[in-house]
Design an enzyme around this catalytic site. Structure first.
Site, PDB file in Angstrom:
ATOM      1  CB  ILE A 207      -0.989   0.067   1.189  1.00  0.00           C
ATOM      2  CG1 ILE A 207      -0.279  -0.247   2.509  1.00  0.00           C
ATOM      3  CG2 ILE A 207      -2.185  -0.824   0.940  1.00  0.00           C
ATOM      4  CD1 ILE A 207      -1.160  -0.029   3.734  1.00  0.00           C
ATOM      5  CG  PHE A 212      13.078   2.999   8.011  1.00  0.00           C
ATOM      6  CD1 PHE A 212      14.410   3.368   7.993  1.00  0.00           C
ATOM      7  CD2 PHE A 212      12.236   3.587   8.935  1.00  0.00           C
ATOM      8  CE1 PHE A 212      14.897   4.308   8.880  1.00  0.00           C
ATOM      9  CE2 PHE A 212      12.710   4.529   9.831  1.00  0.00           C
ATOM     10  CZ  PHE A 212      14.048   4.889   9.801  1.00  0.00           C
ATOM     11  CG  ASP A 319       8.901  14.095   9.029  1.00  0.00           C
ATOM     12  OD1 ASP A 319       8.712  15.090   8.293  1.00  0.00           O
ATOM     13  OD2 ASP A 319       9.138  12.961   8.588  1.00  0.00           O
ATOM     14  NE  ARG A 323       6.733  14.448   4.409  1.00  0.00           N
ATOM     15  CZ  ARG A 323       6.888  15.756   4.533  1.00  0.00           C
ATOM     16  NH1 ARG A 323       6.153  16.577   3.805  1.00  0.00           N
ATOM     17  NH2 ARG A 323       7.767  16.271   5.376  1.00  0.00           N
ATOM     18  CG  ASN A 324       4.868  11.969   7.997  1.00  0.00           C
ATOM     19  OD1 ASN A 324       4.905  11.006   7.224  1.00  0.00           O
ATOM     20  ND2 ASN A 324       5.911  12.736   8.240  1.00  0.00           N
ATOM     21  CG  ASP A 337       6.483   8.900   9.263  1.00  0.00           C
ATOM     22  OD1 ASP A 337       7.502   8.326   9.630  1.00  0.00           O
ATOM     23  OD2 ASP A 337       6.160   9.053   8.075  1.00  0.00           O
TER      24      ASP A 337
HETATM   25  P1  ADP Z   1       8.144   6.671   6.025  1.00  0.00           P
HETATM   26  O1  ADP Z   1       7.909   7.722   7.041  1.00  0.00           O
HETATM   27  O2  ADP Z   1       9.202   5.710   6.390  1.00  0.00           O
HETATM   28  O3  ADP Z   1       8.342   7.278   4.684  1.00  0.00           O
HETATM   29  P2  ADP Z   1       5.340   6.084   6.275  1.00  0.00           P
HETATM   30  O4  ADP Z   1       5.073   5.581   7.635  1.00  0.00           O
HETATM   31  O5  ADP Z   1       5.043   7.530   6.038  1.00  0.00           O
HETATM   32  O6  ADP Z   1       6.835   5.778   5.899  1.00  0.00           O
HETATM   33  O7  ADP Z   1       4.545   5.188   5.255  1.00  0.00           O
HETATM   34  C1  ADP Z   1       4.563   5.409   3.850  1.00  0.00           C
HETATM   35  C2  ADP Z   1       3.145   5.341   3.270  1.00  0.00           C
HETATM   36  O8  ADP Z   1       2.523   4.087   3.547  1.00  0.00           O
HETATM   37  C3  ADP Z   1       2.203   6.386   3.869  1.00  0.00           C
HETATM   38  O9  ADP Z   1       2.285   7.615   3.234  1.00  0.00           O
HETATM   39  C4  ADP Z   1       0.826   5.726   3.679  1.00  0.00           C
HETATM   40  O10 ADP Z   1       0.348   5.967   2.375  1.00  0.00           O
HETATM   41  C5  ADP Z   1       1.142   4.253   3.854  1.00  0.00           C
HETATM   42  N1  ADP Z   1       0.904   3.872   5.260  1.00  0.00           N
HETATM   43  C6  ADP Z   1       1.779   3.929   6.286  1.00  0.00           C
HETATM   44  N2  ADP Z   1       1.223   3.523   7.444  1.00  0.00           N
HETATM   45  C7  ADP Z   1      -0.055   3.203   7.158  1.00  0.00           C
HETATM   46  C8  ADP Z   1      -1.183   2.717   7.943  1.00  0.00           C
HETATM   47  N3  ADP Z   1      -1.065   2.512   9.254  1.00  0.00           N
HETATM   48  N4  ADP Z   1      -2.334   2.488   7.313  1.00  0.00           N
HETATM   49  C9  ADP Z   1      -2.470   2.722   5.981  1.00  0.00           C
HETATM   50  N5  ADP Z   1      -1.473   3.173   5.198  1.00  0.00           N
HETATM   51  C10 ADP Z   1      -0.270   3.417   5.763  1.00  0.00           C
HETATM   52 MG    MG Z   2       6.274   9.322   5.955  1.00  0.00          MG
END
Ligand code: ADP
Ligand code: MG
Length: 453
Positions: A207, A212, A319, A323-324, A337
């Site tokens: 998704i 990471f 952060d 987007r977070n 995040d």
């Molecule tokens: P990073 O901070 O390492 O880049 P993220 O935690 O922001 O990673 O996750 C990347 C993407 O994955 C998010 O923008 C979102 O679209 C999806 N995502 C992350 N966590 C969830 C969640 N709990 N439920 C649904 N989608 C998620």
């Molecule tokens: Mg992120």
């Protein structure tokens, strides 16, 4: 499976209402008042009883009943282990200057300059400094290629007890000045009841992609979850586990909840599933035709409530950006995040920061605080009311700070309520002390929400 009901397992500690416990065994129950559960289920204590071995609890589906305390363990927060002796990336010459006066056994650990990925132990002996290479391979570290350690803390502890081939045992750590590093011990996740077995987790589809690694939709105990998978095991593992450790101490309806971690070859972080994805994509894909004023003020308030909770815990997110923020099927917004989150008001060594979201004092002097989060929150509000536009359109990234310091501020997005724009402007005060707290902002938003239809 051994049953834990013998006399040696008398339950000692008393748990207060609201405490979360994790089942170590399946409990079938024998009486209609019992609350049956499976190993790994999370139960919230509702009431203690006269018998210290029995509690009334509630499971994740809201069902209540009695269960024996010896079948469960309390969920514990995982904290960072302090590593005051870890000085990060400093050169040999700097290490030798720092290690003064040269008392035997005074030591520090640094990142190796000559062998990227490895570490160096610098220790004083007979007025000289000896440097030992610490080889890092597959999550293990060693100096002599005979004794291996899971982390630097264990290595230090070993050589504090015994020189074991070094010129001297380690006697006194030279503490790093300012913000020191912390490390996570994998065993603490086990001890805290946060470990999920891989076989209990089913991956459904990709998704998202994170810094990471990939994020999957999964199924765990009949519930959809998000699974963040660490791609490059080696160096990122610590950062990844730090994010998880921060999350073990947090519980709020507007924070994405950690469910557990899967350990082993690939570390996975399992969180609650947020079906509508992140807020920027949500805003961009639905736009003005779908998203109403009411939705916007709801998202703004949800986010602010989570930030007020972090503020009360003195946790700085660092952060915060649309987007977070993730949205679930009920349209609740939650902050996610915690990869950069840290406790306290502190400064730290430079890093990569999202320039357009980061407060000037944080960018320039690394002064991060709940007030710098407030600056970012102002940018997030702008994103929210402009339906996901990139902040400071038309200003090159390199010029943003200069313009902002000269007093330039973004205009109100089209149709943005006046009170919201005022809040943005207050959040963008150059003086951090003049920005509102999240507590103050939340009161204003709740007020505005009650009059928004
Ligand atoms: P990073 O901070 O390492 O880049 P993220 O935690 O922001 O990673 O996750 C990347 C993407 O994955 C998010 O923008 C979102 O679209 C999806 N995502 C992350 N966590 C969830 C969640 N709990 N439920 C649904 N989608 C998620
Ligand atoms: Mg992120």
């Amino acid at each position: 499976m051994t049953m834990p009901m013998d006399q040696n397992h008398q339950h000692q500690e008393k748990w207060s209402n609201g405490t979360q416990v994790v089942a170590n065994y399946n409990f079938e129950g024998s009486n209609p008042d019992d609350l049956p559960f499976k190993k790994g289920d999370v139960i919230t204590i509702v009431q203690s009883t006269r018998d210290p071995n029995w509690y009334k609890g509630q499971n994740e589906h809201g069902q209540e009943g009695m269960f024996p305390a010896t079948y469960v363990q309390k969920r514990r927060e995982v904290h960072l282990q302090a590593m005051p002796w870890y000085h990060g990336k400093i050169e040999r010459k700097t290490a030798e200057e720092l290690l003064n006066p040269r008392e035997d056994g005074l030591f520090l650990i640094r990142e190796s300059v000559n062998y990227p990925g490895d570490y160096t132990l610098s220790v004083c002996h007979q007025r000289k400094v000896e440097h030992y290479r610490i080889i890092y391979h597959k999550n293990q570290m060693t100096i002599d290629e005979e004794t291996y350690f899971d982390n630097l803390s264990q290595l230090v502890e070993h050589y504090q007890n015994d020189a074991d081939g070094l010129c001297t045992k380690l006697i006194r750590a030279l503490p790093k000045k300012g913000d020191s590093f912390g490390a996570v011990r994998i065993q603490d996740f086990e001890a805290g009841g946060w470990v999920i077995q891989k076989k209990d987790l089913q991956e459904i589809e990709l998704i998202g992609r994170g810094e990471f690694g990939d994020v999957y939709k999964g199924l765990y105990k009949n519930q959809f979850v998000a699974v963040k998978q660490l791609k490059d095991q080696d160096r990122a593992a610590q950062a990844f586990l730090k994010e998880a450790s921060v999350m073990t101490s947090l519980r709020h309806p507007n924070l994405v909840q950690l469910i557990g971690v899967v350990l082993g070859d690939t570390i996975r972080l399992v969180t609650e599933f947020m079906g509508k994805g992140n807020l920027v994509e949500y805003l961009r894909s639905r736009g003005r035709s779908v998203i109403q004023k009411k939705d916007q003020i709801d998202f703004a308030t949800d986010t602010c409530a989570a930030m007020e909770y972090l503020e009360s815990k003195k946790l700085v997110h660092r952060d915060l950006a649309a987007r977070n923020i993730l949205i679930n099927e009920n349209n609740t917004a939650k902050v996610s995040d915690f990869g950069l989150a840290k406790y306290g008001d502190y400064s730290t060594e430079g890093g990569k920061f999202p320039i357009k979201w980061t407060a000037p004092e944080a960018l320039k002097n690394n002064k991060f605080s709940n007030k710098s989060d407030m600056w970012s929150y102002g940018i997030l509000l702008w994103e929210l009311y402009s339906f996901g536009r990139v902040p400071y359109p038309r200003i090159p990234l390199a010029d943003v700070v200069m313009h902002v310091e000269k007093g330039y501020r973004m205009e109100a997005p089209e149709g943005c309520p006046k009170q919201i724009y005022n809040l943005m402007l207050k959040a963008w005060n150059l003086n951090p002390a003049d920005r509102p707290t999240f507590k103050e902002a939340l009161a204003e938003l709740q007020n505005l929400r009650s009059t928004t239809v």
